[in-house]
Design a protein around this motif. Structure first.
Motif, PDB file in Angstrom:
ATOM      1  N   LYS A   7       0.849  -1.173   0.000  1.00 61.39           N
ATOM      2  CA  LYS A   7       0.000   0.000   0.000  1.00 61.39           C
ATOM      3  C   LYS A   7       0.896   1.238   0.000  1.00 61.39           C
ATOM      4  N   ARG A   8       0.970   1.916  -1.122  1.00 63.50           N
ATOM      5  CA  ARG A   8       1.825   3.096  -1.255  1.00 63.50           C
ATOM      6  C   ARG A   8       1.027   4.377  -1.474  1.00 63.50           C
ATOM      7  N   GLN A   9      -0.285   4.286  -1.424  1.00 63.98           N
ATOM      8  CA  GLN A   9      -1.126   5.465  -1.577  1.00 63.98           C
ATOM      9  C   GLN A   9      -2.481   5.180  -0.949  1.00 63.98           C
ATOM     10  N   GLY A  10      -3.303   6.222  -0.875  1.00 63.28           N
ATOM     11  CA  GLY A  10      -4.655   6.037  -0.367  1.00 63.28           C
ATOM     12  C   GLY A  10      -4.757   5.952   1.141  1.00 63.28           C
ATOM     13  N   TYR A  11      -3.811   6.578   1.849  1.00 64.52           N
ATOM     14  CA  TYR A  11      -3.886   6.592   3.305  1.00 64.52           C
ATOM     15  C   TYR A  11      -4.897   7.648   3.759  1.00 64.52           C
ATOM     16  N   GLU A  12      -5.733   7.271   4.745  1.00 63.74           N
ATOM     17  CA  GLU A  12      -6.813   8.164   5.176  1.00 63.74           C
ATOM     18  C   GLU A  12      -6.403   9.108   6.299  1.00 63.74           C
ATOM     19  N   TYR A  13      -5.489   8.701   7.136  1.00 64.98           N
ATOM     20  CA  TYR A  13      -5.149   9.476   8.318  1.00 64.98           C
ATOM     21  C   TYR A  13      -3.682   9.891   8.257  1.00 64.98           C
ATOM     22  N   TRP A  14      -3.411  11.109   8.770  1.00 61.88           N
ATOM     23  CA  TRP A  14      -2.056  11.653   8.713  1.00 61.88           C
ATOM     24  C   TRP A  14      -1.685  12.353  10.004  1.00 61.88           C
ATOM     25  N   GLY A  15      -0.403  12.296  10.332  1.00 62.07           N
ATOM     26  CA  GLY A  15       0.114  13.088  11.428  1.00 62.07           C
ATOM     27  C   GLY A  15       0.527  14.460  10.938  1.00 62.07           C
ATOM     28  N   GLN A  16       1.094  15.234  11.854  1.00 57.90           N
ATOM     29  CA  GLN A  16       1.446  16.615  11.535  1.00 57.90           C
ATOM     30  C   GLN A  16       2.830  16.746  10.917  1.00 57.90           C
ATOM     31  N   GLY A  17       3.617  15.686  10.993  1.00 54.78           N
ATOM     32  CA  GLY A  17       4.948  15.674  10.399  1.00 54.78           C
ATOM     33  C   GLY A  17       6.042  16.038  11.380  1.00 54.78           C
ATOM     34  N   THR A  18       7.235  15.560  11.088  1.00 54.53           N
ATOM     35  CA  THR A  18       8.414  15.889  11.876  1.00 54.53           C
ATOM     36  C   THR A  18       9.577  16.155  10.923  1.00 54.53           C
ATOM     37  N   GLN A  19      10.327  17.210  11.203  1.00 54.14           N
ATOM     38  CA  GLN A  19      11.393  17.637  10.288  1.00 54.14           C
ATOM     39  C   GLN A  19      12.653  16.818  10.511  1.00 54.14           C
ATOM     40  N   VAL A  20      13.221  16.325   9.422  1.00 54.46           N
ATOM     41  CA  VAL A  20      14.519  15.658   9.444  1.00 54.46           C
ATOM     42  C   VAL A  20      15.453  16.455   8.533  1.00 54.46           C
ATOM     43  N   THR A  21      16.568  16.896   9.091  1.00 57.79           N
ATOM     44  CA  THR A  21      17.557  17.649   8.323  1.00 57.79           C
ATOM     45  C   THR A  21      18.894  16.934   8.416  1.00 57.79           C
ATOM     46  N   VAL A  22      19.442  16.595   7.264  1.00 57.48           N
ATOM     47  CA  VAL A  22      20.736  15.913   7.208  1.00 57.48           C
ATOM     48  C   VAL A  22      21.739  16.895   6.600  1.00 57.48           C
ATOM     49  N   SER A  23      22.645  17.364   7.430  1.00 55.06           N
ATOM     50  CA  SER A  23      23.576  18.386   6.985  1.00 55.06           C
ATOM     51  C   SER A  23      24.801  18.394   7.882  1.00 55.06           C
ATOM     52  N   SER A  24      25.944  18.737   7.286  1.00 52.36           N
ATOM     53  CA  SER A  24      27.158  18.880   8.071  1.00 52.36           C
ATOM     54  C   SER A  24      27.349  20.334   8.489  1.00 52.36           C
TER      55      SER A  24
END
Length: 123
Positions: A106-123
């Protein structure tokens, strides 16, 4: 109704690791799948990984296969995304999604979502 709350994002150097968590509350089902998606600035939201709530079947995008691991703890109603060998191109807001499995993977069609969390990859 299902509520999803992500946590665990942050700033990490290339090659580092992070573990994201998605706390699930509300009415869940053994027929649910839980997925992780990400959205980088100026880009569409993309599939990262998914797991079935009951059976533990997993699915990964090619871009993260071998580096990320999805898991779930049904007793804690939590889904995790362990991210290793992080790259700058992994920088994005990561979202947890939930929904009934009509077919797998299942790669699409999700009904519920969270608010998100930021991931930053940087030196």
């Amino acid at each position: 109704q299902v509520q999803l709350v992500e946590s665990g994002g942050g700033l990490v150097q290339p090659g580092g690791s992070l573990r994201l968590s998605c706390a699930v509350s509300g009415r869940t089902s053994s027929r649910y799948a839980m997925g992780w998606f990400r959205q980088a600035p100026g880009k569409d939201r993309e599939f990262v990984s998914a797991i079935t709530w009951s059976g533990g079947s997993t699915d990964y995008a090619d871009s993260v296969k071998g580096r990320f691991t999805i898991s779930r703890d049904n007793a804690k109603n939590t889904v995790y995304l362990q991210m290793n060998s992080l790259k700058p191109e992994d920088t994005a807001v990561y979202y947890c999604g939930g929904g009934y499995i009509s077919r797998w993977p299942k790669r699409q069609g999700y009904e519920y979502w969270g608010q998100g969390t930021q991931v930053t990859v940087s030196s």
